[in-house]
Design a protein around this motif. Structure first.
Motif, PDB file in Angstrom:
ATOM      1  N   GLY A  10       1.032  -1.321   0.038  1.00  0.00           N
ATOM      2  CA  GLY A  10      -0.092   0.179  -0.006  1.00  0.00           C
ATOM      3  C   GLY A  10       0.389   0.954   0.267  1.00  0.00           C
ATOM      4  N   ARG A  11       1.497   1.608   0.913  1.00  0.00           N
ATOM      5  CA  ARG A  11       3.168   2.650   0.758  1.00  0.00           C
ATOM      6  C   ARG A  11       3.468   2.526  -0.581  1.00  0.00           C
ATOM      7  N   GLU A  12       3.946   1.787  -1.085  1.00  0.00           N
ATOM      8  CA  GLU A  12       4.757   2.053  -2.432  1.00  0.00           C
ATOM      9  C   GLU A  12       3.156   2.143  -3.834  1.00  0.00           C
ATOM     10  N   ILE A  64       0.917   4.086  -2.747  1.00  0.00           N
ATOM     11  CA  ILE A  64       0.081   5.036  -3.164  1.00  0.00           C
ATOM     12  C   ILE A  64       1.367   6.254  -2.741  1.00  0.00           C
ATOM     13  N   ASP A  65       2.482   6.271  -2.463  1.00  0.00           N
ATOM     14  CA  ASP A  65       3.844   6.858  -3.007  1.00  0.00           C
ATOM     15  C   ASP A  65       3.942   6.302  -4.796  1.00  0.00           C
ATOM     16  N   ALA A 108      -3.001  -1.927   8.340  1.00  0.00           N
ATOM     17  CA  ALA A 108      -2.303  -1.166   7.817  1.00  0.00           C
ATOM     18  C   ALA A 108      -1.637  -0.176   7.963  1.00  0.00           C
ATOM     19  N   VAL A 109      -1.910   0.470   9.383  1.00  0.00           N
ATOM     20  CA  VAL A 109      -1.625   1.575  10.060  1.00  0.00           C
ATOM     21  C   VAL A 109      -0.267   1.335   9.936  1.00  0.00           C
ATOM     22  N   MET A 161       1.649  -1.427   7.499  1.00  0.00           N
ATOM     23  CA  MET A 161       1.778  -1.382   5.899  1.00  0.00           C
ATOM     24  C   MET A 161       2.308   0.223   5.489  1.00  0.00           C
ATOM     25  N   HIS A 162       2.779   0.689   6.232  1.00  0.00           N
ATOM     26  CA  HIS A 162       2.918   2.170   7.188  1.00  0.00           C
ATOM     27  C   HIS A 162       2.036   3.749   6.108  1.00  0.00           C
ATOM     28  N   LEU A 163       1.277   3.068   6.165  1.00  0.00           N
ATOM     29  CA  LEU A 163       0.059   4.186   6.321  1.00  0.00           C
ATOM     30  C   LEU A 163      -0.025   5.058   7.172  1.00  0.00           C
ATOM     31  N   SER A 164      -0.372   6.201   6.973  1.00  0.00           N
ATOM     32  CA  SER A 164      -0.728   6.869   8.508  1.00  0.00           C
ATOM     33  C   SER A 164      -2.503   6.872   8.198  1.00  0.00           C
ATOM     34  N   GLU A 187      -4.655   8.312   5.940  1.00  0.00           N
ATOM     35  CA  GLU A 187      -4.548   7.620   4.493  1.00  0.00           C
ATOM     36  C   GLU A 187      -5.114   6.147   4.725  1.00  0.00           C
TER      37      GLU A 187
END
Length: 412
Positions: free
Chosen positions: A300-302, A304-305, A333-334, A337-340, A343
């Protein structure tokens, strides 16, 4: 802030909101806020100091309010139990698509009334945890009669129905003949009850060519398209979804750089600040399923970026993700998966609406926009037993739903 000066009849004011996370195109997070809805529509949003008079007033007592969860991927029409499969997987057996056949047999064996009760109970469970807009697929009937029955029952109980006759080739069936059935008689039988079609493009399920035939037939029949893709390894699912301009490709655990670039390219003509332009293919991440199948979490992080719009969904089903808790997905996810927090909440609200084509406009096919809090949108609200959405990840596993409104009607 724009709004109304005096609401009409049947209006409700929620005031003293500690944090109002709108998830609208402006990404607003308002403190000491208030919101008014009239009937099913949001009529006003602003500061508690400017709140208009309404027929009913509710004091949020400093709690947070978010849009209701939009669960864009679930499989609620089923009977039976697959705990033995789950136990075997936890003991080290790898996941394969074949377990679907166990559920197919159980689903075919129950009455319409029993299947309806099971689906209704699952919808009630989801709503009790803040889900206000819900998609469900067919896919556990896998013959003309039972797929049509599943579609009809789902259409009476959920907001969006997806045809997934292409879930698995039933045991003893010829794959090519079954694909013909999915594209022909079975499709015709479900068509009055569904808005979308999906295909499980994965090893052990449907090949690239079979998936292409399913998507082509569904598109020609006027259905929106979705794809189960790249769950068990890199494969053609993402490429097919992009080629067919599918609304979403779901699972996306194994993505090459080419896959991510292709998904990002579908959003090049869409302006996230205004919601205008050509929308792309949403990447729907299903973290509860990833944990249950012991697959790597979707990147997910990749995504979004790279500029890809993502959704988070529960994927409630008996084999790989028997949960309707979107809060659990947001927490995962937070934390993993490193989402804020913002996000993750956005992916589970606005992102889900994007995946279902319900994110914009005040009226789409007779239904108001969902997944965000804005004037004219459907009044789907989720109040937390907490002062901010951050508590969803800060207090993992704690049930934080205080109350829920669905189209302006209190459901919890």
């Amino acid at each position: 802030m724009s709004g109304i000066s005096s609401p009409g009849q049947n209006s409700t004011l929620i005031t003293n909101i500690g944090e109002l996370m709108t998830q609208d195109l402006e990404h607003r997070v308002l403190k000491d806020a208030a919101i008014v809805f009239e009937g099913e529509r949001i009529a006003w949003i602003g500061s508690i100091n400017d709140a208009p008079v309404a027929d009913t007033k509710i004091d949020a007592e400093g709690r947070a309010v978010l849009p209701g969860w939009v669960d864009s991927h679930s499989h609620l029409v089923f009977a039976g139990d697959r705990t033995a499969e789950f136990e075997a997987r936890m003991a080290g057996q790898s996941y394969s698509a074949g377990g679907i056949a166990v559920t197919t047999g159980a689903t075919r064996s129950v009455s319409d009334d029993e299947l309806t009760r099971l689906v209704r109970d699952r919808v009630t469970e989801a709503v009790s945890q803040g889900t206000t807009y819900l998609e469900s697929k067919t896919g556990y009937g896998l013959d003309v009669e039972n797929e049509a029955r599943s579609a009809r029952i789902a259409a009476a109980l959920v907001d969006e129905v997806t045809y997934l006759g292409a879930h698995l080739v039933p045991a003893g069936s010829d794959p090519e003949e079954y694909t013909d059935l999915v594209c022909g008689e079975m499709l015709d039988a479900v068509l009055p009850h569904v808005r979308w079609a999906d295909v499980f493009c994965e090893r052990g399920a449907f090949t690239e060519e079979q998936s292409r035939r399913v998507l082509t037939a569904a598109r020609d029949a006027g259905l929106g398209l979705r794809v189960h893709g790249n769950q068990l390894g890199e494969g053609p699912g993402v490429a097919l979804a992009v080629e067919f301009a599918a609304a979403s490709v779901d699972h996306v655990n194994y993505l090459s750089e080419k896959d991510i670039d292709a998904l990002a390219g579908t959003w090049a003509g869409w302006d996230p600040a205004t919601g205008s332009g050509v929308r792309g293919t949403v990447a729907t991440c299903l973290p509860a399923c990833d944990l249950s199948t012991r697959q790597p979490l979707a990147p997910g992080r990749e995504l979004i970026d790279a500029g890809v719009q993502i959704a988070l969904a529960a994927n409630c089903n008996p084999g790989t993700s028997y949960t309707s808790s979107i809060a659990f997905c947001v927490t995962t996810a937070v934390l993993q998966m490193h989402l804020s927090v913002h996000e993750a909440v956005r992916a589970a609200t606005f992102g889900g609406a994007l995946a279902l084509g319900r994110e914009s406009g005040n009226d789409v096919d007779g239904e108001r926009a969902v997944g965000s809090l804005a004037i004219g949108h459907r009044a789907d609200l989720h109040m937390l037993k907490a002062p901010s959405a951050t508590h969803l990840a800060y207090r993992p596993g704690i049930p934080l739903t205080h109350s829920v409104w669905r189209a302006g009607v209190r459901a919890v």
